[in-house]
Design a protein around this motif. Structure first.
Motif, PDB file in Angstrom:
ATOM      1  N   CYS A   1     -29.046 -23.753 -46.744  1.00 47.88           N
ATOM      2  CA  CYS A   1     -28.885 -24.848 -46.975  1.00 47.88           C
ATOM      3  C   CYS A   1     -30.039 -25.548 -46.404  1.00 47.88           C
ATOM      4  N   THR A   2     -30.710 -25.852 -45.372  1.00 49.70           N
ATOM      5  CA  THR A   2     -32.270 -25.968 -45.643  1.00 49.70           C
ATOM      6  C   THR A   2     -33.369 -26.220 -46.551  1.00 49.70           C
TER       7      THR A   2
ATOM      8  N   LYS B   1     -25.838 -27.186 -42.718  1.00 54.18           N
ATOM      9  CA  LYS B   1     -26.915 -26.074 -42.155  1.00 54.18           C
ATOM     10  C   LYS B   1     -26.650 -26.494 -40.066  1.00 54.18           C
ATOM     11  N   ASN B   2     -26.591 -27.477 -39.721  1.00 55.09           N
ATOM     12  CA  ASN B   2     -25.832 -28.278 -38.754  1.00 55.09           C
ATOM     13  C   ASN B   2     -24.995 -26.842 -38.123  1.00 55.09           C
ATOM     14  N   ALA B   3     -23.748 -27.012 -38.732  1.00 61.15           N
ATOM     15  CA  ALA B   3     -22.966 -26.276 -38.383  1.00 61.15           C
ATOM     16  C   ALA B   3     -23.219 -24.801 -38.194  1.00 61.15           C
TER      17      ALA B   3
ATOM     18  N   PHE C   1     -24.943 -13.871 -40.778  1.00 70.39           N
ATOM     19  CA  PHE C   1     -24.826 -15.034 -42.446  1.00 70.39           C
ATOM     20  C   PHE C   1     -25.117 -16.317 -42.499  1.00 70.39           C
ATOM     21  N   CYS C   2     -24.460 -17.329 -40.692  1.00 71.90           N
ATOM     22  CA  CYS C   2     -24.954 -17.905 -40.353  1.00 71.90           C
ATOM     23  C   CYS C   2     -25.918 -18.132 -40.557  1.00 71.90           C
ATOM     24  N   TRP C   3     -26.850 -17.973 -39.724  1.00 65.95           N
ATOM     25  CA  TRP C   3     -28.062 -17.582 -40.428  1.00 65.95           C
ATOM     26  C   TRP C   3     -29.255 -17.774 -41.048  1.00 65.95           C
ATOM     27  N   MET C   4     -28.464 -16.839 -42.392  1.00 68.50           N
ATOM     28  CA  MET C   4     -28.728 -17.333 -43.853  1.00 68.50           C
ATOM     29  C   MET C   4     -28.396 -18.583 -44.761  1.00 68.50           C
ATOM     30  N   GLY C   5     -27.169 -18.594 -44.130  1.00 68.41           N
ATOM     31  CA  GLY C   5     -27.201 -19.993 -44.675  1.00 68.41           C
ATOM     32  C   GLY C   5     -26.875 -20.716 -44.352  1.00 68.41           C
TER      33      GLY C   5
END
Length: 235
Positions: free
Chosen positions: A136-137, A91-93, A128-132
């Motif tokens: 994860c969150t 999530k952090n990455a 897409f990174c935000w959705m990922g």
């Protein structure tokens, strides 16, 4: 305390809240998604407000990717299961990558970076990174809520016939459970918002649906940034 003193104290808390860049960002986010809901993707004043507010918000997020980069390299709390630790780091990455790429999108939208096609591509990758990170969150919060539920049941057995709500430890765990439940709801709604922004399901997740859910998660974020009652009393 006089009425004037009470008013001063309340105004001081409001000023303290609005001085946070994160709080101003989330208020602008509520305006942005509220405008998206009103416009429903149609040209007009509401859509102009949506676009201009979206661009303005990017200034509040300058170098914000450093926060999650720090979280990525920070040690995991002792006792955290390996799957949850890996999900947390993922999530952090992902969130750090989203915020970093968002800086490039801001450069493109302001005209500093001239390649419009690449700006749009980077914008989609960042979403897409935000959705990922939201996925994860969601998984992390589900796992942590399960751990909290087990510890609360164990504590209830230890307390036996005594009133569990008089136990500070139990009340603290209950408050934590409520906070994580709210974070879970927000993360779940943010996934749908990301689907709407990426237009992965345009017939089901319309601009109006995206705007409504984005507005709801913005209000949740504003609430999460409010100072806790204990801190307010100390101040």
């Amino acid at each position: 305390m006089s009425t004037l003193d009470a008013t001063r104290a309340e105004l001081a808390l409001i000023v303290l809240y609005l001085n946070k860049a994160e709080a101003r960002d989330k208020i602008c986010r509520a305006i942005q998604y509220g405008s998206k809901f009103l416009s429903n993707g149609q040209p007009g004043t509401a859509q102009n407000v949506d676009k201009s507010t979206s661009l303005a918000r990017k200034v509040f997020r300058l170098f914000k990717f450093v926060n999650d980069l720090h979280g990525l390299i920070s040690p995991v709390p002792r006792g955290t299961p390996l799957p949850l630790a890996l999900l947390g780091k993922s999530k952090n990455a992902l969130l750090s990558t989203f915020l970093f790429l968002d800086q490039i999108v801001w450069l493109g939208r302001t005209g500093i970076y001239k390649n419009k096609g690449r700006t749009e591509l980077i914008g989609r990758i960042s979403l897409f990174c935000w959705m990922g990170s939201s996925i994860c969150t969601t998984l992390v919060e589900l796992g942590e809520l399960r751990r909290l539920s087990k510890s609360m049941k164990k504590l209830e057995k230890n307390l036996k016939d005594s009133d569990k709500y008089k136990s500070e430890e139990y009340c603290a765990k209950l408050q934590k459970s409520n906070e994580r439940t709210l974070a879970l709801v927000k993360a779940g709604l943010d996934i749908v918002v990301a689907v709407g922004l990426l237009q992965l399901a345009p017939k089901k997740v319309t601009p109006r649906v995206t705007g409504a859910l984005g507005f709801a998660t913005s209000l949740i974020s504003c609430y999460q940034l409010l100072p806790s009652p204990s801190k307010s009393k100390v101040n």
